[in-house]
Enzyme design. Sequence first.
Site, PDB file in Angstrom:
ATOM      1  N   HIS A  10       0.644  -0.859   0.014  1.00  0.00           N
ATOM      2  CA  HIS A  10      -0.088  -0.313  -0.333  1.00  0.00           C
ATOM      3  C   HIS A  10       0.858   1.476  -0.198  1.00  0.00           C
ATOM      4  CE1 HIS A  10      -2.584  -2.611   1.952  1.00  0.00           C
ATOM      5  NE2 HIS A  10      -3.846  -2.297   1.373  1.00  0.00           N
ATOM      6  N   LYS A  14       6.838   2.954  -3.340  1.00  0.00           N
ATOM      7  CA  LYS A  14       7.429   1.845  -3.555  1.00  0.00           C
ATOM      8  C   LYS A  14       6.688   1.125  -4.217  1.00  0.00           C
ATOM      9  CE  LYS A  14       7.951  -0.836   0.509  1.00  0.00           C
ATOM     10  NZ  LYS A  14       8.231  -1.885   1.633  1.00  0.00           N
ATOM     11  N   ASP A  69       9.912  -6.861   1.721  1.00  0.00           N
ATOM     12  CA  ASP A  69      10.660  -5.988   3.439  1.00  0.00           C
ATOM     13  C   ASP A  69      12.020  -5.153   2.765  1.00  0.00           C
ATOM     14  OD1 ASP A  69       9.308  -5.298   5.313  1.00  0.00           O
ATOM     15  OD2 ASP A  69      10.490  -6.694   6.753  1.00  0.00           O
ATOM     16  N   TYR A 155      14.912   6.426   4.552  1.00  0.00           N
ATOM     17  CA  TYR A 155      16.139   6.844   5.442  1.00  0.00           C
ATOM     18  C   TYR A 155      17.777   7.266   3.600  1.00  0.00           C
ATOM     19  CZ  TYR A 155      14.983   4.637   9.884  1.00  0.00           C
ATOM     20  OH  TYR A 155      14.187   4.128  10.501  1.00  0.00           O
ATOM     21  N   HIS A 181      18.857  -1.971  -3.513  1.00  0.00           N
ATOM     22  CA  HIS A 181      18.600  -3.304  -2.436  1.00  0.00           C
ATOM     23  C   HIS A 181      17.276  -3.601  -2.857  1.00  0.00           C
ATOM     24  CE1 HIS A 181      16.757  -0.243  -0.448  1.00  0.00           C
ATOM     25  NE2 HIS A 181      15.923  -0.636   0.106  1.00  0.00           N
TER      26      HIS A 181
END
Length: 200
Positions: A10, A14, A69, A155, A181
């Site tokens: 959600h 992202k 995640d 971050y 990543h």
Amino acid sequence: MTAKLVLATHNAHKVDELRRILGPLLDGIDLVGYDGPEPVEDGLTFQENALIKARAAFAHTGVPSIADDSGICLAALDGAPGIHSARYAGTRVDSDNVAHLLEELARVGADRPEDRRAEFCCAAAFVMDGIEHVELGVWTGTVLGEPAGANGFGYDPVFQPDGYDVASAQLAAEQKDAISHRRRAFTQLIPVVRAKLLAS
């Protein structure tokens, strides 16, 4: 017929980032959004939490699903924030979490760059009938003393990737997408997704 794949998040930032990253890799696969309930992320690792989200999306939609995640881990903080990165300061406000991270580094006396080594970690999970697969991507760097840049989220303003002299938030989106990543994790995952979806 185009195969469908649910992106189980959600988080609007992202969604945008993953669509940019995955778009060219998903030829023949229609990436669709997820509007179902958010599961309780009670795993102890990035991999476990990514699987929890992908399983929940698959259970809700019946459509093969991917999820991730991710977070930042610092040796100086015994691996923290880790899986608690999104709520490290007790809120989901990025600036609060960044400020708390810098406060914690100051508290433990991590003043030198070598004391502020960090890893951005991303676990990317794929779930469909009878199949569960997870890949981990790691992006190494150093936490800066203060935020810089206005791009990215989380971050990014205090993470300086190895090989660069600027924060992740000072990189253009396409620069970050090429080395992050998340890129690393999903680049490893997508061949598995393609093989399973396009063969079914």
